[in-house]
Design a protein around this motif. Structure first.
Motif, short mmCIF file in Angstrom:
data_model
loop_
_atom_site.label_atom_id
_atom_site.label_comp_id
_atom_site.label_asym_id
_atom_site.label_seq_id
_atom_site.Cartn_x
_atom_site.Cartn_y
_atom_site.Cartn_z
N UNK A 89 22.73 34.40 38.13
CA UNK A 89 23.23 33.12 38.61
C UNK A 89 23.91 32.38 37.47
N UNK A 93 22.94 27.64 39.12
CA UNK A 93 22.21 28.41 40.13
C UNK A 93 23.08 29.09 41.17
N UNK A 94 24.38 29.08 40.97
CA UNK A 94 25.26 29.78 41.93
C UNK A 94 25.14 31.28 41.70
N UNK A 95 25.06 32.00 42.81
CA UNK A 95 24.83 33.44 42.74
C UNK A 95 26.13 34.15 42.35
N UNK A 98 24.54 40.01 42.88
CA UNK A 98 23.31 40.23 43.61
C UNK A 98 23.29 41.63 44.19
N UNK A 99 22.09 42.16 44.39
CA UNK A 99 21.96 43.48 44.99
C UNK A 99 21.64 43.33 46.46
N UNK A 100 22.42 43.95 47.31
CA UNK A 100 22.19 43.88 48.74
C UNK A 100 21.66 45.23 49.22
N UNK A 101 20.69 45.14 50.16
CA UNK A 101 20.13 46.37 50.71
C UNK A 101 20.94 46.79 51.92
N UNK A 176 26.81 43.23 44.58
CA UNK A 176 27.90 42.47 45.17
C UNK A 176 28.18 41.26 44.29
N UNK A 178 29.95 37.84 44.58
CA UNK A 178 30.60 36.93 45.53
C UNK A 178 31.88 36.30 44.98
N UNK A 179 31.97 36.07 43.67
CA UNK A 179 33.13 35.37 43.13
C UNK A 179 34.25 36.32 42.73
N UNK A 182 36.68 36.29 39.41
CA UNK A 182 36.54 35.06 38.61
C UNK A 182 35.71 35.27 37.35
N UNK A 221 30.49 28.09 36.97
CA UNK A 221 31.54 28.65 37.81
C UNK A 221 32.72 27.68 37.95
N UNK A 225 36.41 28.55 36.79
CA UNK A 225 37.56 28.55 37.70
C UNK A 225 38.71 27.76 37.11
N UNK B 45 15.78 40.02 52.57
CA UNK B 45 17.04 40.74 52.46
C UNK B 45 18.14 39.96 53.18
N UNK B 55 27.94 31.97 48.81
CA UNK B 55 28.67 31.86 47.55
C UNK B 55 30.07 32.44 47.69
#
Lengths: 587, 137
Positions: A89, A93-95, A98-101, A176, A178-179, A182, A221, A225, B45, B55
């Motif tokens: 983060x 605290x902006x993500x 991250x790991x997505x399942x 993943x 998200x930004x 950036x 972030x 930017x 999840x 985000x």
């Protein structure tokens, strides 16, 4: 009853009446032996049954009371399934990673009847891949081929709906970002097996594995930017080949933004950078802010000044003759826009006089110069939470010509990271702290070491402010935020010689100068002058205005309140005594 | 003798049933717990996916594009920040709330910072008032 009636026809007999043996028992006869054998057989059979029932009873006891070896779910003992890599983060605290399942799709090619049809259907269900790709995979000879390493829940449902036997899923995880592009170089990326290869992902790979709490970066972030946007815009405007920059908190060493252009999207490394379509992947992955070391040019004069003032070799009132170029060993040191007259120390700095800086360095000598540069961390590799940390390059023999050229930033190359860190120490009161990409708790200043005195630091602040007020950095003035800074325009080395019209323009900006908080270092590689800049591509025209726009946008976000720079409290604190209340002639 | 035998038989049967009852109840609870845990993992999840999406949708460049299209807001300039709200003084004599016009009073009372009627206001400047309001929230 039927059997009994054979022996006893009288139904009135008591039930326990024992019928007489059908034959008289005569000991020792064959009949008795046969009877004995019969008894033994009954006994053995009975024992066998008892054993059998005992086993069944034992098993029943085992199953019902002891659980029978079936693993019962245990509360609390089972670990909660976690993503195998901790999320990352930003400082708010902006993500940012991250790991997505999800699931991975694989196939057993032997079970696929019509590979071509299946490939076509798969391509329809999974956008972004061609039927040819699937057809090629499905026609392989083995028993296992990966078709796609990560499917979103929606894609999984679509593939399931195809109902093709031979396709199957395995649980999978994907990183993943998200930004997207950036935070490309700061955060880095992972390979298909989830191993961090660059940025914080690479540098702190081990810490990220098996960690519960998210990893908090010092990056913001929003600032990232603004820096990213502005560097991109200016690089476009001046058709620069590349650009880089960073924003640092001078009091903690935290890096608040870190940008290198052209960059990449960590989600899709192969996607080209739209603004730099010709850049190769290698070019885009290269971190110009921390890995590339460059001759930064005149920004280096700030270190020359700090050395000369801190060692007492010169004072603010000292004067050096910059009338004529210096000829030494076949080289000629000239000023870009020479004043051709003796200059005071503040003037040398504000007009960025190479001749003056060379003479100051010569007065200090090679040993002092080496000692100070080493102290500023400009001759050693710095540390940072990234694998991409470059080393400086400097001459092995430190001859007088080197002393002179290094004074104005030629013949020594450093990374932007090193320069920002050293410059932070010069303005923050003289304490050099390690640069970091991890958030420092508020109110805590990491351990550092003193490299110059507080008085010298104050003088450096005044000099930096003078550059923006009267000198080469006037376009960096952001009203209200008391910006100080230094321009640096270096000729790039091409084919072993300095190329006159291939420049590297950079600007070191610090604000607010009366109490320095933040430092912005930007660099543009090969900018080209345009109509708006009257054909100039030097730092004062390219990097300084960019710094002004960055300051104007980030200051409100950082909670820096604008002040009146003409007020006695601010102007007085930054006035240079030897100028006796007057400024200097504008550059 | 016979009575005690019957009694102990009943006791054995009763404890047996009770033991089995507890055992199956525990097993049921454990199964329930396991189900809850797996649901929680699925929810976590899902939350991770939604956080990532949140985000992603809040990328600064997306927001900038949306702003350009719908709001046309521009960055704050230093000029707009020239005077801070804390610089504006309150009136010299504190006004009792009773004297204040009634429509303003409920809003303040909701925020929990309105001084009690009859007592002079404690806050001195608008800046402090604003600060106390933000704290109360």
């Amino acid at each position: 009853m039927v059997a009994l009636s054979r022996f006893d026809d009288n139904p009135c007999h008591a039930r326990h009446f024992k019928p007489p043996p059908c034959a008289p028992v005569i000991r020792g006869t064959a009949a008795e032996e046969a009877l004995e054998t019969g008894r033994t057989r009954v006994l053995v059979t009975a024992a066998l049954f008892v054993l059998l029932f005992a086993v069944i009873a034992g098993r029943l006891f085992d199953v019902m009371i002891l659980g029978g070896g079936i693993e019962a779910p245990r509360a609390g003992q089972r670990p909660i399934p976690l993503p195998s890599r901790a999320p990352i983060v930003d400082r708010e605290g902006r993500l940012v990673a991250t790991s997505l399942k999800g699931v991975a799709l694989y196939a057993d090619p032997r079970e696929i009847r019509h590979p071509a049809d299946v490939a076509r259907e798969l391509a329809r269900a999974l956008p972004g891949a061609s039927p040819e790709h699937f057809a090629q995979e499905l026609s392989q000879s083995g028993t296992f081929v990966w078709l796609k390493r990560f499917l979103s829940p929606r894609e999984e449902a679509r593939v399931n709906d195809l109902g093709v036997p031979g396709l199957d899923f395995l649980p999978a995880e994907r990183r993943f970002y998200p930004y997207g592009p950036l935070l490309a170089h700061a955060v880095g990326y992972v390979n298909i097996d989830d191993k961090g290869l660059a940025g914080v992902e690479g540098g702190l790979n081990r810490d990220l594995l098996g960690r519960r709490q998210p990893l908090q970066l010092s990056i913001d972030v929003r600032l990232q930017y603004i820096l990213h946007h502005e560097l991109r815009r200016v690089a476009q405007e001046f058709t620069a080949k590349a650009a880089a920059g960073l924003i640092m908190n001078v009091n903690t060493g935290e890096i608040l933004a870190l940008v290198s252009l052209p960059d990449f999207d960590p989600n899709h490394l192969d996607a080209p950078d739209p603004d730099f379509p010709k850049a190769t992947l290698k070019d885009r992955l290269f971190d110009r802010a921390t890995l590339g070391s460059y001759e930064i040019g005149s920004i280096f004069k700030v270190f020359t000044m700090a050395m000369a003032l801190d060692s007492g070799t010169v004072t603010m009132a000292s004067r050096f003759d910059a009338t004529n170029p210096i000829h030494i060993g076949g080289f000629t040191i000239t000023d870009y826009h020479g004043k051709h007259r003796p200059l005071s120390v503040p003037e040398i700095f504000a007009y960025s006089s190479n001749i003056g800086a060379a003479k100051i360095a010569l007065a200090c000598g090679a040993r002092l110069q080496q000692e100070y540069l080493r102290r500023f961390g400009l001759l050693t590799q710095p540390t940072l939470e990234l694998p991409e940390v470059g080393s400086p390059h400097y001459p092995r023999d430190w001859r007088p010509i080197n002393v002179m050229t290094i004074a104005f930033g030629n013949g020594i190359s450093d990374t932007l990271l090193q320069l920002a860190r050293a410059a932070s120490a010069l303005v923050n009161g003289g304490i050099l702290r390690p640069a970091t990409l991890l958030k420092v708790p508020p109110g805590y200043a990491p351990q550092g070491r003193r490299v110059i005195s507080e008085e010298t630091s104050l003088r450096i602040r005044k000099l930096l402010r003078l550059v923006v007020e009267y000198g080469t950095g006037q376009f960096a003035e952001a009203p209200g935020y008391v910006v100080g800074g230094k321009t640096g325009t270096a000729e790039r080395v091409e084919r072993g010689a300095y190329a006159r019209h291939s420049l590297r323009s950079s600007f070191l900006g610090v604000f607010p100068m009366e109490d320095p908080q933040y430092l912005i270092l930007t660099m543009f590689d090969q900018p080209h002058g345009n109509k708006k800049s009257h054909g100039f591509a030097t730092a004062g025209w390219v990097a300084a205005p960019a710094t002004r726009r960055i300051v104007e946008r980030i200051a409100p976000l950082l909670g820096v309140a604008p002040v009146d720079e003409k007020s006695p409290a601010v102007a007085g604190a930054l006035a240079i005594a030897s100028l006796k209340g007057k400024g200097i002639a504008p550059y | 003798m016979r009575l005690s035998a019957i009694f102990s038989l009943i006791l054995v049967a009763a404890t047996g049933f009770a033991t089995f009852g507890v055992k199956y109840e525990v097993e049921g609870l454990l199964a329930h717990l396991a189900r809850l845990e797996s649901e929680r993992a699925a929810d976590q999840n899902q939350i991770a996916v939604l956080r990532a999406e949140w985000n992603y949708l809040n990328r600064p460049d997306t927001l900038a594009a949306l702003n350009e299209r719908y709001l046309s807001l521009v960055p704050v300039t230093a000029k707009q920040l020239d005077a801070q709200i804390a610089d504006i003084p309150m009136r010299e004599t504190a006004v009792p709330v009773a004297a204040a016009p009634p429509p303003a009073a409920p809003a303040l009372a909701d925020a929990g910072t309105a001084p009690e009627a009859g007592r002079p206001a404690k806050v001195k400047t608008i800046g402090e008032l604003v600060a106390s309001l933000t704290l109360a929230r």
